[in-house]
Design a protein around this motif. Structure first.
Motif, PDB file in Angstrom:
ATOM      1  N   ALA A 160      45.117 -96.953  65.870  1.00 27.91           N
ATOM      2  CA  ALA A 160      44.413 -96.630  64.625  1.00 27.91           C
ATOM      3  C   ALA A 160      44.653 -97.669  63.538  1.00 27.91           C
ATOM      4  O   ALA A 160      43.872 -97.762  62.584  1.00 27.91           O
ATOM      5  N   CYS A 161      45.708 -98.468  63.677  1.00 26.74           N
ATOM      6  CA  CYS A 161      45.982 -99.481  62.650  1.00 26.74           C
ATOM      7  C   CYS A 161      44.887-100.552  62.609  1.00 26.74           C
ATOM      8  O   CYS A 161      44.779-101.281  61.614  1.00 26.74           O
ATOM      9  N   LEU A 162      44.071-100.661  63.681  1.00 28.84           N
ATOM     10  CA  LEU A 162      42.993-101.648  63.681  1.00 28.84           C
ATOM     11  C   LEU A 162      41.883-101.288  62.699  1.00 28.84           C
ATOM     12  O   LEU A 162      41.296-102.157  62.057  1.00 28.84           O
ATOM     13  N   VAL A 163      41.583 -99.992  62.597  1.00 22.53           N
ATOM     14  CA  VAL A 163      40.477 -99.560  61.732  1.00 22.53           C
ATOM     15  C   VAL A 163      40.968 -99.015  60.395  1.00 22.53           C
ATOM     16  O   VAL A 163      40.161 -98.805  59.485  1.00 22.53           O
ATOM     17  N   LEU A 211      39.780 -99.130  52.645  1.00 18.42           N
ATOM     18  CA  LEU A 211      38.952 -99.859  51.682  1.00 18.42           C
ATOM     19  C   LEU A 211      37.724 -99.043  51.295  1.00 18.42           C
ATOM     20  O   LEU A 211      37.329 -99.007  50.122  1.00 18.42           O
ATOM     21  N   ALA A 212      37.137 -98.351  52.271  1.00 20.60           N
ATOM     22  CA  ALA A 212      35.963 -97.524  51.984  1.00 20.60           C
ATOM     23  C   ALA A 212      36.336 -96.273  51.201  1.00 20.60           C
ATOM     24  O   ALA A 212      35.501 -95.727  50.473  1.00 20.60           O
ATOM     25  N   SER A 213      37.584 -95.823  51.327  1.00 17.41           N
ATOM     26  CA  SER A 213      37.983 -94.575  50.665  1.00 17.41           C
ATOM     27  C   SER A 213      38.057 -94.702  49.154  1.00 17.41           C
ATOM     28  O   SER A 213      38.212 -93.692  48.459  1.00 17.41           O
ATOM     29  N   VAL A 256      49.888-101.549  49.715  1.00 10.08           N
ATOM     30  CA  VAL A 256      51.265-101.389  50.192  1.00 10.08           C
ATOM     31  C   VAL A 256      51.364-101.783  51.661  1.00 10.08           C
ATOM     32  O   VAL A 256      52.311-102.470  52.074  1.00 10.08           O
ATOM     33  N   LEU A 257      50.388-101.373  52.483  1.00 13.93           N
ATOM     34  CA  LEU A 257      50.408-101.717  53.902  1.00 13.93           C
ATOM     35  C   LEU A 257      50.286-103.223  54.123  1.00 13.93           C
ATOM     36  O   LEU A 257      50.981-103.789  54.981  1.00 13.93           O
ATOM     37  N   ILE A 258      49.424-103.869  53.363  1.00 15.41           N
ATOM     38  CA  ILE A 258      49.268-105.321  53.507  1.00 15.41           C
ATOM     39  C   ILE A 258      50.578-106.027  53.156  1.00 15.41           C
ATOM     40  O   ILE A 258      51.020-106.950  53.847  1.00 15.41           O
ATOM     41  N   ALA A 259      51.207-105.600  52.063  1.00 17.17           N
ATOM     42  CA  ALA A 259      52.474-106.205  51.652  1.00 17.17           C
ATOM     43  C   ALA A 259      53.544-105.996  52.725  1.00 17.17           C
ATOM     44  O   ALA A 259      54.282-106.933  53.080  1.00 17.17           O
ATOM     45  N   LEU A 260      53.632-104.782  53.259  1.00 14.78           N
ATOM     46  CA  LEU A 260      54.642-104.494  54.273  1.00 14.78           C
ATOM     47  C   LEU A 260      54.341-105.210  55.586  1.00 14.78           C
ATOM     48  O   LEU A 260      55.266-105.628  56.294  1.00 14.78           O
ATOM     49  N   TYR A 261      53.067-105.361  55.914  1.00 15.87           N
ATOM     50  CA  TYR A 261      52.715-106.109  57.125  1.00 15.87           C
ATOM     51  C   TYR A 261      53.143-107.575  56.993  1.00 15.87           C
ATOM     52  O   TYR A 261      53.714-108.153  57.930  1.00 15.87           O
ATOM     53  N   ALA A 262      52.886-108.165  55.839  1.00 12.71           N
ATOM     54  CA  ALA A 262      53.299-109.556  55.621  1.00 12.71           C
ATOM     55  C   ALA A 262      54.819-109.695  55.704  1.00 12.71           C
ATOM     56  O   ALA A 262      55.338-110.652  56.293  1.00 12.71           O
ATOM     57  N   LEU A 263      55.540-108.733  55.142  1.00 13.34           N
ATOM     58  CA  LEU A 263      57.002-108.771  55.194  1.00 13.34           C
ATOM     59  C   LEU A 263      57.502-108.576  56.621  1.00 13.34           C
ATOM     60  O   LEU A 263      58.508-109.175  57.022  1.00 13.34           O
ATOM     61  N   THR A 264      56.808-107.744  57.410  1.00 12.25           N
ATOM     62  CA  THR A 264      57.213-107.524  58.800  1.00 12.25           C
ATOM     63  C   THR A 264      56.967-108.759  59.645  1.00 12.25           C
ATOM     64  O   THR A 264      57.749-109.066  60.558  1.00 12.25           O
ATOM     65  N   VAL A 265      55.871-109.471  59.375  1.00 13.30           N
ATOM     66  CA  VAL A 265      55.625-110.736  60.072  1.00 13.30           C
ATOM     67  C   VAL A 265      56.742-111.726  59.777  1.00 13.30           C
ATOM     68  O   VAL A 265      57.145-112.519  60.639  1.00 13.30           O
ATOM     69  N   TRP A 266      57.283-111.638  58.572  1.00 12.10           N
ATOM     70  CA  TRP A 266      58.392-112.512  58.188  1.00 12.10           C
ATOM     71  C   TRP A 266      59.706-112.053  58.823  1.00 12.10           C
ATOM     72  O   TRP A 266      60.416-112.841  59.452  1.00 12.10           O
ATOM     73  N   GLN A 267      60.035-110.763  58.684  1.00 11.08           N
ATOM     74  CA  GLN A 267      61.270-110.208  59.234  1.00 11.08           C
ATOM     75  C   GLN A 267      60.975-108.844  59.858  1.00 11.08           C
ATOM     76  O   GLN A 267      60.409-107.964  59.201  1.00 11.08           O
ATOM     77  N   LEU A 276      56.419 -96.244  58.330  1.00  7.04           N
ATOM     78  CA  LEU A 276      56.483 -95.099  57.412  1.00  7.04           C
ATOM     79  C   LEU A 276      55.266 -95.066  56.498  1.00  7.04           C
ATOM     80  O   LEU A 276      54.613 -94.017  56.344  1.00  7.04           O
ATOM     81  N   ALA A 277      54.943 -96.202  55.889  1.00 10.26           N
ATOM     82  CA  ALA A 277      53.800 -96.254  54.980  1.00 10.26           C
ATOM     83  C   ALA A 277      52.487 -96.000  55.735  1.00 10.26           C
ATOM     84  O   ALA A 277      51.579 -95.350  55.199  1.00 10.26           O
ATOM     85  N   PHE A 278      52.388 -96.492  56.958  1.00 12.58           N
ATOM     86  CA  PHE A 278      51.171 -96.245  57.728  1.00 12.58           C
ATOM     87  C   PHE A 278      51.030 -94.761  58.056  1.00 12.58           C
ATOM     88  O   PHE A 278      49.922 -94.203  57.972  1.00 12.58           O
ATOM     89  N   ALA A 279      52.122 -94.118  58.437  1.00 12.07           N
ATOM     90  CA  ALA A 279      52.062 -92.676  58.720  1.00 12.07           C
ATOM     91  C   ALA A 279      51.593 -91.910  57.487  1.00 12.07           C
ATOM     92  O   ALA A 279      50.765 -90.993  57.587  1.00 12.07           O
ATOM     93  N   MET A 280      52.083 -92.284  56.305  1.00  6.43           N
ATOM     94  CA  MET A 280      51.683 -91.592  55.075  1.00  6.43           C
ATOM     95  C   MET A 280      50.230 -91.895  54.720  1.00  6.43           C
ATOM     96  O   MET A 280      49.544 -91.063  54.118  1.00  6.43           O
TER      97      MET A 280
END
Length: 571
Positions: free
Chosen positions: A327-330, A336-338, A351-362, A371-375
């Motif tokens: 589901a993270c793909l869509v 964005l539509a919401s 928040v998800l974009i920021a956390l994704y960038a940070l996860t790519v880093w570490q 956690l943020a995606f689940a919420m």
């Protein structure tokens, strides 16, 4: 009533899943923890429960003899100590009320012909004897259980009303929020049995923080404002890294979207609560930020490459699907539509974009990304409808089908864990044997006198916890000087050079491990290749002749322990 029952059932499922590694924690007659850092935490907790120190501000058990002033703070220590005192009180009450009841019950179970019953008898007996370790093993699953309960409550009653288009109504599957938290492998690992790490507490605190901020975006609330302030404050007390970064991201969203609402009357109690918690943290723990010496910065960069959670995540890695599902793909498109019906969806996307960038880093940010995606599923799994009850039911079934279908990568991950290959089982049995032998070696190193040891850095926290002796190396970056010296010792070909390191560090005992692993890791830390006869190989291949000042005292399949004859060290 049905919603509350569902939330409790999912939370219990989350607790059970987090105990899936029971056989890796309850090994033989003892309890073992998952990571080396867990033993450093439990050494701190033992200092608290024994009365040695209420607030642990200095570690003498690592980077001997200088020690370290760690970034680790008191809240997790207090939680584990509190759980230990609760367990201890409960078990002593049982001993007082029925002195022989527990022992006789376990004995009956052990005599059963069913292997599963015998196994549970062993686990219960170990838990009864090792109560401090039991508290350390249970704290993270209990925090995961609490987080799941909160997410269930927040998603059902605490998130606030969702807006919608005129003439339309919305149907969503809010129960998916705690469900994904319960089964996501990365979140399970963050709150795993036998992992008393502060990340499990941070997951709970940041769930409350982000949930409270989402609720405040729907409307002013003094209660949620205070909850946000306390949760953010406690998060900053536990760690000035992840909570601080996320707080900055959230404040930036508020400043762009509605800056005036940050200072409205209902929000002020939250800022006061945050400030109060930070002041208490400074009074209790003080300021813990310190930088390593400049000369060790190059070694710190090399050493960090061997730490799994500090590695990068490839943007195309399938690991992300095993954490979040397909589901993270869509989700970004839907969030964005919401914005047309609930502007909180776009904030969740940021928040998800920021956390994704940070996860790519570490990779360590993966816990909070999941956690943020689940919420965010509150907005992802939501559709409008204008017809009657039949269409509403069809929409709900369709959303559940989409969500459960998206969990296929997660299901495959659990299939591999619950049904491992024969090779995986062999590796697991070897790791169990290795830990048991290391514990036996460490217990042989106990004594009434302080006898500092030098061992590979990943074993040092375990040995320090089991032996009660301080070590040269450690698993924290503050121990980098000790890590470097231990690596230099194992790579040294000249016994005189190795002896000088032992003399400078006042080492009384040396531990030898499998040469290939020790040499490879030491080469990575120091940055120089090993020669044909380094000390790491001598300690195992020719223990009796490794060096004139090393006297063998313990030998097993995996480890060698030596006593250092101080009189034979070069002056």
């Amino acid at each position: 009533m049905k919603s509350a029952l569902w939330i409790v059932l999912v939370a219990l499922m989350a607790l059970a899943i987090r105990c899936h590694n029971l056989q890796d924690v309850f090994i033989g007659r003892h309890i073992y923890f998952v990571d080396a850092d867990c033993y450093s935490r439990m050494t701190r907790v033992r200092m608290v429960t024994s009365g040695e120190a209420l607030i642990v501000k200095h570690h003498t058990f690592e980077n001997w003899p200088a020690g370290t002033d760690p970034h680790t703070t008191a809240p997790m220590d207090f939680l584990i100590a509190g759980l230990y005192w609760t367990i201890e009180g409960g078990m002593r009450s049982v001993e007082w009320i029925a002195p022989k009841w527990f022992e006789s019950s376990v004995l009956k179970m052990a005599q059963s012909e069913q292997p599963a019953v015998k196994e549970w008898a062993r686990v219960l007996w170990v838990a009864w004897r090792e109560r401090l370790d039991l508290a350390g093993a249970l704290i993270s699953p209990l925090l995961g259980f609490t987080t799941c309960l909160f997410l269930g409550y927040w998603s059902r009653w605490g998130v606030g009303k969702q807006q919608t288009e005129p003439g339309a109504r919305r149907v969503d599957v809010r129960a998916a929020v705690p469900f994904l938290f319960a089964v996501s492998p990365i979140l399970v690992h963050g709150t795993l049995l036998g992992r008393p790490d502060h990340q499990s507490l941070l997951i709970l605190l940041l769930a409350v923080s982000l949930g409270a901020e989402a609720r405040l975006a729907a409307g002013a609330s003094i209660r949620w404002s205070i909850a946000a302030g306390v949760a953010w404050g406690l998060g900053l007390w536990v760690s000035l890294y992840e909570p601080l970064v996320l707080l900055v991201v959230v404040l930036a969203i508020w400043l762009v979207r509605a800056p005036r609402r940050l200072w409205e009357r209902e929000r002020r109690p939250g800022w006061i609560a945050l400030l109060a918690v930070v002041v208490v943290a400074l009074l209790v723990d003080g300021w813990r930020i310190s930088a390593p010496a400049q000369e060790y910065l190059p070694y710190l960069a090399k050493w960090s490459q061997s730490i799994g959670e500090l590695r990068s995540l490839a943007p195309s890695s399938p690991l992300l699907f095993r954490w979040l599902g397909m589901a993270c793909l869509v989700a970004p498109v839907i969030l964005l539509a919401s914005v047309r019906w609930d502007r909180r969806g776009i904030a969740a996307l940021v928040v998800l974009i920021a956390l994704y960038a940070l996860t790519v880093w570490q990779l360590r940010w993966g816990y909070f990304l999941a956690l943020a995606f689940a919420m965010s599923l509150i907005w992802v799994l939501s559709v409008p409808y204008t017809a009657g009850r039949t269409l509403r039911w069809a929409c709900r079934v369709g959303l559940w089908a989409f969500f459960l279908g998206s969990l296929w990568p997660i299901a495959r991950e659990w299939d591999e864990r619950f049904f491992p290959t024969m090779e995986a089982k062999r590796q697991q049995a070897m790791q169990h044997s290795e830990m048991q032998q290391l514990r036996e070696a460490a217990e042989r190193m106990r004594g009434p006198e302080i006898a500092p040891f030098l061992a590979p850095w990943w074993h040092s926290p375990r040995i320090a916890y089991w032996s009660g002796q301080p070590g040269v190396a450690g698993s924290s970056h503050q121990s980098i000087s000790g890590i470097v010296d231990s690596a230099r010792f194992y790579l040294a070909e000249d016994p005189t050079v190795a002896g000088a390191i032992l003399k400078a560090r006042r080492v009384a005992q040396v531990v030898g491990d499998e040469p290939g692993r020790v040499i490879a890791t030491s080469e990575q830390v120091v940055g120089t290749p090993a020669g044909p006869r380094p000390m790491a190989r001598r300690l195992i291949a020719d223990a009796s002749q490794a060096a004139p000042y090393l006297v063998p005292t313990f030998s097993s399949q995996f480890f060698q322990v030596f006593s250092v004859d101080q009189a034979k060290l070069t002056p």
